[in-house]
Enzyme design. Structure first.
Site, PDB file in Angstrom:
ATOM      1  N   CYS A  14     -11.359 -19.381 -62.060  1.00 17.27           N
ATOM      2  CA  CYS A  14     -11.484 -18.603 -60.820  1.00 17.27           C
ATOM      3  C   CYS A  14     -11.299 -19.492 -59.587  1.00 17.27           C
ATOM      4  CB  CYS A  14     -12.869 -17.940 -60.822  1.00 17.27           C
ATOM      5  SG  CYS A  14     -13.391 -17.232 -59.258  1.00 17.27           S
TER       6      CYS A  14
ATOM      7  N   CYS B 299     -14.170 -19.375 -57.108  1.00 17.46           N
ATOM      8  CA  CYS B 299     -15.325 -20.077 -57.688  1.00 17.46           C
ATOM      9  C   CYS B 299     -15.218 -21.582 -57.436  1.00 17.46           C
ATOM     10  CB  CYS B 299     -15.415 -19.835 -59.191  1.00 17.46           C
ATOM     11  SG  CYS B 299     -15.712 -18.126 -59.649  1.00 17.46           S
TER      12      CYS B 299
END
Length: 103
Positions: free
Chosen positions: A29, A32
Protein backbone atom coordinates in the site's frame (compact mmCIF):
# COMPACT_ATOMS: atom_id res chain seq x y z
CA UNK A 1 8.07 3.86 19.85
CA UNK A 2 7.07 1.88 16.76
CA UNK A 3 6.40 -1.79 17.46
CA UNK A 4 5.68 -4.37 14.78
CA UNK A 5 3.01 -6.51 16.41
CA UNK A 6 0.68 -9.40 15.77
CA UNK A 7 -2.81 -10.25 17.06
CA UNK A 8 -1.45 -11.70 20.32
CA UNK A 9 0.52 -8.57 21.20
CA UNK A 10 -2.42 -6.34 20.26
CA UNK A 11 -4.91 -8.34 22.35
CA UNK A 12 -2.55 -8.37 25.33
CA UNK A 13 -2.22 -4.58 25.23
CA UNK A 14 -5.95 -4.13 24.70
CA UNK A 15 -6.65 -6.04 27.93
CA UNK A 16 -4.45 -3.72 29.97
CA UNK A 17 -4.69 -0.16 31.10
CA UNK A 18 -2.78 2.12 28.83
CA UNK A 19 -2.82 4.34 25.81
CA UNK A 20 -1.46 3.40 22.40
CA UNK A 21 -2.07 3.78 18.67
CA UNK A 22 -2.54 0.94 16.20
CA UNK A 23 -1.53 1.32 12.55
CA UNK A 24 -3.22 -1.28 10.34
CA UNK A 25 -1.19 -1.30 7.12
CA UNK A 26 -0.18 -3.41 4.12
CA UNK A 27 3.30 -3.67 2.64
CA UNK A 28 1.90 -3.20 -0.90
CA UNK A 29 0.00 0.00 0.00
CA UNK A 30 1.52 3.30 -1.17
CA UNK A 31 -0.36 5.53 1.31
CA UNK A 32 0.64 3.09 4.09
CA UNK A 33 4.31 3.58 3.23
CA UNK A 34 3.88 7.36 3.21
CA UNK A 35 2.08 7.31 6.57
CA UNK A 36 4.70 4.92 7.92
CA UNK A 37 7.37 7.55 7.19
CA UNK A 38 5.27 10.16 9.04
CA UNK A 39 4.84 7.86 12.04
CA UNK A 40 8.58 7.10 12.16
CA UNK A 41 9.35 10.82 12.34
CA UNK A 42 6.68 11.67 14.91
CA UNK A 43 6.90 8.55 17.12
CA UNK A 44 9.87 9.84 19.17
CA UNK A 45 7.90 13.02 19.95
CA UNK A 46 4.87 11.32 21.51
CA UNK A 47 4.66 9.33 24.76
CA UNK A 48 2.59 6.50 23.25
CA UNK A 49 3.56 3.28 21.52
CA UNK A 50 2.47 2.81 17.92
CA UNK A 51 1.70 -0.81 17.04
CA UNK A 52 2.14 -1.60 13.36
CA UNK A 53 -0.09 -4.49 12.28
CA UNK A 54 0.20 -5.94 8.77
CA UNK A 55 -3.33 -6.80 7.60
CA UNK A 56 -2.05 -9.56 5.31
CA UNK A 57 -0.41 -11.35 8.25
CA UNK A 58 -3.31 -10.64 10.64
CA UNK A 59 -6.40 -11.04 8.47
CA UNK A 60 -8.74 -12.09 11.29
CA UNK A 61 -7.73 -9.16 13.46
CA UNK A 62 -8.30 -6.72 10.58
CA UNK A 63 -11.71 -8.27 9.96
CA UNK A 64 -12.59 -8.17 13.66
CA UNK A 65 -11.89 -4.43 13.77
CA UNK A 66 -13.57 -3.84 10.41
CA UNK A 67 -10.50 -2.44 8.71
CA UNK A 68 -11.78 -1.84 5.19
CA UNK A 69 -9.22 0.77 4.15
CA UNK A 70 -5.49 0.94 4.78
CA UNK A 71 -3.89 2.68 6.41
CA UNK A 72 -6.28 2.79 9.37
CA UNK A 73 -5.23 4.08 12.77
CA UNK A 74 -7.00 3.18 16.00
CA UNK A 75 -6.45 5.38 19.04
CA UNK A 76 -6.83 3.23 22.17
CA UNK A 77 -7.15 4.36 25.77
CA UNK A 78 -7.53 1.87 28.63
CA UNK A 79 -8.73 -0.91 26.34
CA UNK A 80 -11.29 1.21 24.50
CA UNK A 81 -10.99 2.46 20.93
CA UNK A 82 -11.65 6.17 21.24
CA UNK A 83 -11.01 7.23 17.65
CA UNK A 84 -10.47 5.74 14.19
CA UNK A 85 -8.83 7.52 11.26
CA UNK A 86 -8.21 6.13 7.76
CA UNK A 87 -6.02 7.24 4.88
CA UNK A 88 -2.81 9.21 4.62
CA UNK A 89 -2.28 12.46 6.49
CA UNK A 90 0.55 14.83 7.32
CA UNK A 91 2.72 15.06 10.44
CA UNK A 92 0.76 18.12 11.55
CA UNK A 93 -2.59 16.35 11.26
CA UNK A 94 -1.22 13.30 13.11
CA UNK A 95 0.05 15.52 15.93
CA UNK A 96 -3.37 17.24 16.05
CA UNK A 97 -5.14 13.86 16.22
CA UNK A 98 -2.90 12.75 19.08
CA UNK A 99 -3.50 15.98 20.95
CA UNK A 100 -7.28 15.85 20.38
CA UNK A 101 -7.85 12.22 21.28
CA UNK A 102 -5.02 11.02 23.50
CA UNK A 103 -4.54 13.83 26.01
Amino acid sequence: MLIHADANAFNKLLEGKGTFIVDFFATWCGPCKMLGAVLEKVAPEIPYDILKIDIDENVKLAEEYEVMVVPTLLFVKDGEIIHRESGFFSKDKFRALVQAHMQ
